[in-house]
Scaffold this active site. Structure first.
Site, PDB file in Angstrom:
ATOM      1  N   HIS A  16     -90.803  52.214  41.355  1.00 45.90           N
ATOM      2  CA  HIS A  16     -89.821  51.733  40.458  1.00 45.90           C
ATOM      3  C   HIS A  16     -88.619  52.575  40.566  1.00 45.90           C
ATOM      4  O   HIS A  16     -87.315  52.184  41.022  1.00 45.90           O
ATOM      5  CB  HIS A  16     -90.169  51.220  39.169  1.00 45.90           C
ATOM      6  CG  HIS A  16     -90.789  49.835  39.027  1.00 45.90           C
ATOM      7  ND1 HIS A  16     -91.343  49.333  40.331  1.00 45.90           N
ATOM      8  CD2 HIS A  16     -90.420  48.842  38.221  1.00 45.90           C
ATOM      9  CE1 HIS A  16     -91.929  48.101  39.740  1.00 45.90           C
ATOM     10  NE2 HIS A  16     -91.494  47.855  38.728  1.00 45.90           N
ATOM     11  N   HIS A  53     -95.381  55.125  33.978  1.00 47.38           N
ATOM     12  CA  HIS A  53     -95.599  56.395  34.821  1.00 47.38           C
ATOM     13  C   HIS A  53     -95.692  57.731  33.848  1.00 47.38           C
ATOM     14  O   HIS A  53     -94.986  57.820  32.889  1.00 47.38           O
ATOM     15  CB  HIS A  53     -94.719  56.244  35.935  1.00 47.38           C
ATOM     16  CG  HIS A  53     -95.049  55.382  37.191  1.00 47.38           C
ATOM     17  ND1 HIS A  53     -96.034  55.715  38.117  1.00 47.38           N
ATOM     18  CD2 HIS A  53     -94.487  54.352  37.403  1.00 47.38           C
ATOM     19  CE1 HIS A  53     -96.135  54.687  39.080  1.00 47.38           C
ATOM     20  NE2 HIS A  53     -95.087  53.712  38.451  1.00 47.38           N
TER      21      HIS A  53
END
Length: 350
Positions: A220, A312
């Protein structure tokens, strides 16, 4: 009658008066930018990305709602149920993620195409062709990192190289790999292949497992940084040169003879004649295509912040940022000091 002889004065010349002084006088010129580095404006724009990532990481640590929410390190996300998720944007099925990020390169490409075919400053076939080559370079980097790199993508290869493997439901997947019926009614051939040998995240998910153990570069972050900086470069330099917003900051290039000059030395003189007509307001200078690209950049920045807060680890987000910057450097900075490459890909706005 005696004659008066006038001799030249040996006194130093008077300094320039305000009426004759020019801001472009050689004594007042700013030093040239280093062609191997981004310009000050570029550095300012690029600094926004690590700032967003750092802010997001700090917010995730300091905000009690986010800090105390259940987090799955295997999927690098918070619990996806509406009851336990710390925010709507922490759920992968939020509309921005489904409709924008998951189709991110399509939106980036659409904004780019609309801009180069509607903005009057990108009017020649040569300009559009070179812009298309730069889009191709950045797109190829996106493919290599996230989709395919002579086999598994770079993200998948990096995960495997750092000790990651496909786990969970191992017995089910190994049975499927041995030729037993899969949950979908099919069969997988090849008894020597085991779940730990699945080489991509997509194949692991399709087999019923999960990535676990390795370093997972944030796809992303990579996508959102790569796409938004690509649009900023393609739109920003074109519009700023056309509207004369940054006449005192110029990219520098290395010429074939080794001389370092301003990038405008390579501008077509016929193009400069057109540029006599200027636009003063931001909306006029951007045009419809530039405004659309700007909207895509803003949404990308917002989703980057959401990724920084909810998904993350900090190191995975950092590597996503660095991998994106590597591809952008090759596309936009390297040609400035490699004349042969610049002859092929050109520079935005030139």
């Amino acid at each position: 009658m005696s004659r008066r002889i006038i001799t030249p004065s040996s006194s130093p010349p008077a300094p320039p008066t305000p009426s004759t002084f020019s801001p472009h006088h050689p004594s007042r010129r700013r030093p040239r930018n280093n062609p191997v580095l981004p310009t000050p404006s570029e550095l300012l724009a690029l600094s926004i990305y690590p700032i967003l990532l750092v802010f997001g990481a700090l917010f995730a640590v300091l905000n009690p709602t986010v800090r105390n929410a259940p987090y799955d390190f295997a999927s690098q996300a918070h619990d996806q149920s509406s009851a336990l998720s710390p925010s709507y944007f922490a759920r992968k099925n939020n509309l921005f993620n489904v409709l924008f990020v998951k189709r991110g390169w399509g939106w980036i490409s659409l904004a780019f195409v609309v801009f180069i075919f509607t903005h009057p400053a990108v009017a020649t076939t040569k300009q559009r062709a070179r812009a298309g080559i730069r889009w191709g370079m950045v797109t190829l980097w996106w493919v290599f990192v996230t989709q395919w790199f002579f086999g598994p993508a770079i993200i998948d290869r990096g995960f495997r190289w750092t000790g990651g493997k496909c786990e969970e439901k191992i017995s089910l997947v190994n049975a499927a790999m041995d030729g037993m019926a899969t949950p979908h009614g099919g069969r997988v051939v090849g008894q020597e292949v085991r779940v730990k040998d699945v080489f991509s995240a997509a194949a692991c998910k399709a087999a019923g497992g999960k990535w676990s153990g390795g370093h997972d570069i944030s796809g992303h972050v990579f996508l959102l940084v790569l796409g938004s900086v690509f649009l900023l470069q393609e739109v920003g330099w074109v519009v700023s040169r056309w509207a004369k917003w940054h006449e005192r900051e110029e990219r520098t290039v290395v010429m074939p003879d080794g001389a370092v000059k301003g990038a405008t030395v390579e501008v077509d003189k016929r193009e400069e004649e057109y540029r006599e007509e200027r636009r003063t307001t931001v909306g006029e200078a951007l045009g419809r295509g530039g405004q659309f690209a700007g909207a895509v950049v803003v949404v990308s920045g917002w989703m980057l912040l959401m990724t920084a807060i909810y998904f993350h680890t900090w190191f995975e987000k950092l590597t996503g940022l660095l991998v994106a910057m590597a591809g952008l450097y090759v596309t936009y900075i390297l040609p400035r000091w490699v004349p042969a490459l610049r002859g092929i890909v050109g520079l935005p706005g030139i």
